[in-house]
Write an enzyme that holds these catalytic residues in place. Structure first.
Site, mmCIF file in Angstrom:
data_model
loop_
_atom_site.group_PDB
_atom_site.id
_atom_site.type_symbol
_atom_site.label_atom_id
_atom_site.label_comp_id
_atom_site.label_asym_id
_atom_site.label_seq_id
_atom_site.Cartn_x
_atom_site.Cartn_y
_atom_site.Cartn_z
ATOM 1 N N LYS A 27 0.844 -1.207 0.000
ATOM 2 C CA LYS A 27 0.000 0.000 0.000
ATOM 3 C C LYS A 27 0.872 1.247 0.000
ATOM 4 O O LYS A 27 0.628 2.195 -0.747
ATOM 5 C CB LYS A 27 -0.940 -0.017 1.218
ATOM 6 C CG LYS A 27 -2.045 -1.053 1.066
ATOM 7 C CD LYS A 27 -2.784 -1.336 2.358
ATOM 8 C CE LYS A 27 -3.718 -2.537 2.158
ATOM 9 N NZ LYS A 27 -4.322 -3.025 3.382
ATOM 10 N N GLN A 30 -4.241 -1.645 9.620
ATOM 11 C CA GLN A 30 -4.145 -2.970 9.008
ATOM 12 C C GLN A 30 -4.722 -4.040 9.943
ATOM 13 O O GLN A 30 -4.329 -4.128 11.100
ATOM 14 C CB GLN A 30 -2.670 -3.280 8.666
ATOM 15 C CG GLN A 30 -2.474 -4.582 7.917
ATOM 16 C CD GLN A 30 -3.147 -4.586 6.543
ATOM 17 O OE1 GLN A 30 -3.015 -3.657 5.766
ATOM 18 N NE2 GLN A 30 -3.889 -5.640 6.250
ATOM 19 N N ASP A 37 -11.018 2.718 3.932
ATOM 20 C CA ASP A 37 -11.371 1.300 3.792
ATOM 21 C C ASP A 37 -12.893 1.133 3.713
ATOM 22 O O ASP A 37 -13.391 0.076 3.341
ATOM 23 C CB ASP A 37 -10.856 0.513 5.020
ATOM 24 C CG ASP A 37 -9.663 -0.360 4.695
ATOM 25 O OD1 ASP A 37 -9.450 -0.639 3.499
ATOM 26 O OD2 ASP A 37 -8.954 -0.761 5.641
#
Ligand code: NAD
Length: 302
Positions: free
Chosen positions: A54, A98, A121
């Site tokens: 990422k 994460q 997200d």
């Protein structure tokens, strides 16, 4: 006839090029640089590899991008404080924690602490609600479902009026993609059926699908005879079924298998995504897209 292969690798590269241009333009015309923070708790090797990917992509696109590594034993209170710091940092437009995080921390509390306007997200209940309402309300779309929708649209399949069958009802893939495709609008307006472990006759439902999206996490669950001839098949499943030595690097790498028997299915489907190289590369790309959207939103740019 063999199906057209929908390459997520190629489509993701196309979208990244578009984003790169958009980021350069934002910088030049408005002095805005999209900012992404990835927070990693502990050193889980798979998580390290995901956040590294990422960060690498964010840098390539010209983002202001930082990784914040935290020890495995960080307290819940300290992690919440850290999120609050980034919620209030105007240089940061996207905050990603994460997953998974260690068991002593309440994952729900952490995800809910992220400012919904920086929740790239799209896991925050506010963004899940916005997705349900649809239209302009949906500011960010969750990354894997958004990637699936782009794959379908960019490979020329008409969703409007199509019979879509989604296998799986998870919060990160099945439910959101079903909701997105039933909305009125571009790349949607479909008749959607969601099938799951409680469904009686999986095969009969799958056979009706003009577009079949499979996210079950069961290797080769979908048999070739379940596929309607000419259908568009999106295989989200990534299942490790063993290990092999890579011819390129000489290193041990996992053998990955999708939820669809690709070799047999490609003789019946009209188009199909491979595993790997299908949905996978799209997920990170859509995270970047959400971060650009967030930066534009923060600056009041449409
Ligand atoms: P999950 O385990 O949370 O959900 C799986 C769903 O499939 C469940 O709702 C279950 O009801 C359904 N299911 C399981 N077995 C079934 C069966 N035999 N018949 C009918 N329904 C069945 O999984 P998930 O997080 O949605 O992920 C699904 C798959 O997609 C996994 O292989 C995962 O690794 C992969 N995935 C890939 C990406 C990507 O970026 N490529 C992203 C997310 C998930």
């Amino acid at each position: 006839m063999s199906a057209r292969i929908i390459s997520g690798t190629e489509i993701a590269a196309q979208i990244r090029e578009e984003l790169k241009k958009e980021v350069a333009e934002l910088k030049e015309k408005h002095g805005i640089v999209p900012g992404l923070i990835t927070i990693l708790v502990g050193k889980n090797p798979a998580s390290v590899s995901y956040v590294t990917g990422k960060q690498k992509t964010a840098h390539e696109l010209g983002f202001y991008s930082l990784q914040d590594d935290q020890p495995e034993n960080i307290s819940e209170a300290d992690l919440l404080k850290l999120i609050d710091k980034y919620n209030n940092d105007p240089k940061i437009h996207g905050i990603l924690v994460q997953l998974p995080i260690p068991k002593h921390i309440d994952e729900k509390k952490v995800l809910n602490a992220i400012n919904p306007d920086k929740d790239v997200d799209a896991f925050h209940p506010v963004n899940v609600g916005r997705l349900m309402i649809g239209g302009d309300e949906a500011k960010f779309l969750p990354c894997t479902p958004a990637g699936i929708q782009e794959l379908i649209m960019r490979s020329g399949f008409e969703t409007s009026g199509a019979e879509v069958v989604v296998v799986g009802r998870s919060n990160i893939v099945g439910k959101p993609i079903a909701n997105m495709l039933l909305q009125k609008g571009k790349g949607a307006n479909a008749t959607v059926t969601v099938v799951h472990t409680g469904t009686k006759n999986l095969e009969a439902h799958c056979k009706r699908a003009d577009i079949l999206i499979v996210a079950a996490g069961v290797p080769h669950l979908v048999k070739p005879e379940w596929i309607k001839p000419g259908a568009c098949v999106i295989d989200v499943g990534v299942n490790r079924v063993g290990e092999k030595i890579s011819e390129k690097t000489g290193k041990t790498v996992p053998i990955l298998r999708g939820d669809v028997d690709f070799d047999a299915a490609k003789e019946i489907a009209g188009a199909i995504t491979p595993v790997p190289g299908g949905v996978g590369p799209m997920t990170i790309t859509m995270l970047m897209k959400n971060t650009v959207t967030s930066a534009k939103m923060a600056a009041g740019i449409k």
